[in-house]
Design an enzyme around this catalytic site. Structure first.
Site, PDB file in Angstrom:
ATOM      1  N   ASN A  37      47.885   5.986 -20.279  1.00 13.48           N
ATOM      2  CA  ASN A  37      47.733   5.438 -18.925  1.00 13.48           C
ATOM      3  C   ASN A  37      49.046   4.868 -18.371  1.00 13.48           C
ATOM      4  OD1 ASN A  37      46.223   4.879 -16.699  1.00 13.48           O
ATOM      5  ND2 ASN A  37      45.076   3.165 -17.585  1.00 13.48           N
ATOM      6  N   HIS A 122      30.832  -2.326 -19.930  1.00 11.56           N
ATOM      7  CA  HIS A 122      31.413  -3.536 -19.339  1.00 11.56           C
ATOM      8  C   HIS A 122      30.550  -4.128 -18.225  1.00 11.56           C
ATOM      9  CE1 HIS A 122      35.704  -1.873 -20.332  1.00 11.56           C
ATOM     10  NE2 HIS A 122      34.891  -1.874 -21.367  1.00 11.56           N
ATOM     11  N   TYR A 159      42.546  -9.152 -15.062  1.00 16.52           N
ATOM     12  CA  TYR A 159      42.171  -8.000 -15.854  1.00 16.52           C
ATOM     13  C   TYR A 159      40.641  -7.823 -15.900  1.00 16.52           C
ATOM     14  CZ  TYR A 159      40.617  -5.301 -19.675  1.00 16.52           C
ATOM     15  OH  TYR A 159      39.923  -4.384 -20.397  1.00 16.52           O
ATOM     16  N   GLU A 263      43.707  -1.460 -29.726  1.00 17.18           N
ATOM     17  CA  GLU A 263      43.759  -0.380 -28.734  1.00 17.18           C
ATOM     18  C   GLU A 263      45.180   0.062 -28.417  1.00 17.18           C
ATOM     19  OE1 GLU A 263      41.533  -2.373 -25.592  1.00 17.18           O
ATOM     20  OE2 GLU A 263      43.365  -2.546 -24.424  1.00 17.18           O
ATOM     21  N   HIS A 313      38.727   2.293 -29.239  1.00 12.82           N
ATOM     22  CA  HIS A 313      38.948   2.088 -27.808  1.00 12.82           C
ATOM     23  C   HIS A 313      38.370   3.290 -27.047  1.00 12.82           C
ATOM     24  CE1 HIS A 313      42.269   1.636 -24.493  1.00 12.82           C
ATOM     25  NE2 HIS A 313      41.163   1.031 -24.136  1.00 12.82           N
ATOM     26  N   ASP A 317      40.305   5.560 -19.328  1.00 15.24           N
ATOM     27  CA  ASP A 317      41.614   6.185 -19.198  1.00 15.24           C
ATOM     28  C   ASP A 317      41.954   7.112 -20.365  1.00 15.24           C
ATOM     29  OD1 ASP A 317      42.270   2.892 -19.442  1.00 15.24           O
ATOM     30  OD2 ASP A 317      43.145   4.139 -21.012  1.00 15.24           O
ATOM     31  N   GLU A 340      33.090   1.740 -27.703  1.00 10.81           N
ATOM     32  CA  GLU A 340      33.202   1.379 -26.285  1.00 10.81           C
ATOM     33  C   GLU A 340      32.852   2.609 -25.446  1.00 10.81           C
ATOM     34  OE1 GLU A 340      37.172   0.468 -24.951  1.00 10.81           O
ATOM     35  OE2 GLU A 340      36.426  -0.740 -23.281  1.00 10.81           O
TER      36      GLU A 340
HETATM   37  C1  GCO Z   1      39.514  -1.934 -23.070  1.00  9.61           C
HETATM   38  C2  GCO Z   1      40.919  -2.012 -22.617  1.00  9.61           C
HETATM   39  C3  GCO Z   1      41.257  -1.288 -21.378  1.00  9.61           C
HETATM   40  C4  GCO Z   1      42.766  -1.280 -21.157  1.00  9.61           C
HETATM   41  C5  GCO Z   1      43.158   0.036 -20.568  1.00  9.61           C
HETATM   42  C6  GCO Z   1      44.634   0.137 -20.277  1.00  9.61           C
HETATM   43  O1  GCO Z   1      39.159  -2.772 -23.871  1.00  9.61           O
HETATM   44  O2  GCO Z   1      38.819  -1.018 -22.664  1.00  9.61           O
HETATM   45  O3  GCO Z   1      41.432  -3.307 -22.735  1.00  9.61           O
HETATM   46  O4  GCO Z   1      40.553  -1.787 -20.264  1.00  9.61           O
HETATM   47  O5  GCO Z   1      43.175  -2.312 -20.341  1.00  9.61           O
HETATM   48  O6  GCO Z   1      42.769   1.029 -21.442  1.00  9.61           O
HETATM   49  O7  GCO Z   1      44.949   1.410 -19.865  1.00  9.61           O
HETATM   50 MG    MG Z   2      40.615  -4.079 -24.553  1.00  6.40          MG
END
Ligand code: GCO
Ligand code: MG
Length: 403
Positions: A37, A122, A159, A263, A313, A317, A340
């Site tokens: 990303n 999420h 974030y 991640e 992860h 993205d 996730e």
């Molecule tokens: C998660 C991550 C993502 C990152 C992203 C960056 O836990 O899914 O923290 O949200 O921020 O993948 O490109």
């Molecule tokens: Mg994360």
């Protein structure tokens, strides 16, 4: 069987994806995800200018040797660009092997250890009330695990929080990163209150996760972990930036809140001390950024010895190809923890048709051969690359901080 060609494609159905396709003289092809990303074109160049031509003439079944050839053979080892490129090739080769043998990749990784894969998604409201609504809607859909984030009073853009009516996308289009302002004190005051309300409304059965996104120091993370103990989190993710592996000792000695990290890791050398010193509970390295299934199954094996579970992860993205690879690994290894699952927009789902499916809190795989995914190449001309950056973070006095 011999590799006859290897190509890289970039498309942008709402966000950029980089896809590797490896062709053989037997007619079968394999697909891998190389998306990094905000740094996509660096990986494209690494693949195009340095790796893909070296594949021609190789036997695609030699995944171990091909991996070592690119990893050790570069002399310059590790790093996200290098490992995302190697990861995409490795993923494509495992996909190819499965297709050639007419069997799903999980059968090549040890077969099924479970019939369903627990996943979380999420809930990210702009305030506590909106977050509670979003959690309720997910519980309604059958989710048994939810990552809970919310806007923090006094902080504007942070974030994980989407604009009203839009799904969350961290990378923003433009030719330089957006800047956000961060204040740890405000965040630390807010999160325990948020979690208290979550438990109050949803009880103890829901698995609750939270991502601090690398923003705390070890002692701040220790405080947060301790204050969250009454709410029994499934995990607290990325409490600190993890370059300093021994920093986790400080967190660990103060709290029993489970920790999840990885991640941004690319090799076992980013996390071997976290694993062998039992400083974390879940390892979040994903298949693409971690260099492919070949190293991921080794990381999972080391983690298993030290009671660490896998939680790859799975943000949107990475393309559906990477998610499929995570699911094949997740269904096969004994020490799977959780996956996730942010899902992808409708267009991305059309461009990357896939066999995995979500149903009432779990993901399921079929017995489709390989990774069970495909890629529509016409997306390259219909949805061309768009420059986009992840934001960066500054403290209120302007100091550059961890995003
Ligand atoms: C998660 C991550 C993502 C990152 C992203 C960056 O836990 O899914 O923290 O949200 O921020 O993948 O490109
Ligand atoms: Mg994360």
């Amino acid at each position: 069987m011999k590799i006859t060609d290897a190509r890289v494609f970039v498309c942008s159905p709402g966000r950029n994806f980089v896809t590797v396709k490896i062709y053989t003289d037997a007619g079968v092809y394999g697909l891998g995800d190389a998306t990094l990303n905000g740094r996509e074109l660096a990986v494209v160049s690494y693949l195009q200018d340095h790796l893909l031509a070296c594949l021609i003439g190789r036997d695609p079944f030699d995944t171990e040797d091909i991996w070592q050839y690119f990893y050790k053979g570069a002399y310059w080892r590790r790093g996200p660009v290098t490992m995302a490129a190697i990861g995409a090739i490795d993923m494509a080769l495992w996909d190819l092997k499965g297709k050639a043998l007419n069997t799903p990749v999980y059968n090549l990784l040890g077969g099924k250890s479970r019939h369903q894969i627990l996943c979380y998604t999420h809930a990210n409201g702009r305030d506590v009330a909106e977050t509670l609504e979003k959690v309720a809607a997910l519980v309604e859909k059958g989710y048994q695990a939810v990552r809970v984030q919310s806007g923090v009073p006094g902080l504007e853009n942070i974030y994980g929080i989407a604009e009203k009516g839009r799904s969350y996308e961290p990378a923003l289009r433009g030719n330089r990163p957006a800047e956000e302002v961060w204040d740890t004190a405000k965040y630390l005051r807010h999160v325990p209150k948020l979690m208290a309300q979550i438990r109050d409304q949803f009880g103890e059965d829901l698995h609750v996760l939270h991502d601090s996104h690398h923003r705390l120091t070890p002692i701040e993370a220790a405080r947060l972990g301790k204050e969250l103990e009454p709410f029994h989190l499934f995990w607290l993710e990325d409490p600190v930036a993890a370059e300093l592996q021994e920093g986790f000792q400080l967190i660990r000695q103060h709290t029993t809140t489970p920790l999840a990290v990885g991640e941004v890791f690319n090799t076992i050398f980013d996390c071997h001390q976290l694993i062998t010193h039992q400083l974390i509970d879940y390892l979040r390295v994903t298949v693409s950024h971690g260099g492919g299934l070949t190293p991921l199954k080794k990381m999972a094996a080391l983690a298993e010895v030290y009671h660490v579970k896998m939680g790859c992860h799975g943000a949107s993205d990475m393309s559906p190809i990477c998610l499929a690879a995570c699911l094949h690994l997740g269904i096969a290894v004994n020490n799977f923890g959780i996956q996730e699952y942010m899902g992808h927009n409708d267009l991305a789902n059309e461009i990357f048709p896939h066999e995995y499916r979500f149903e009432r809190g779990f993901l399921y795989l079929t017995d489709a051969p390989g990774l069970g995914i495909d890629f529509d190449e016409s997306s390259v001309s219909s949805y061309p690359y768009q420059q986009a950056y992840l934001p960066l973070s500054r403290l209120t006095d302007g100091t550059l901080s961890n995003w």
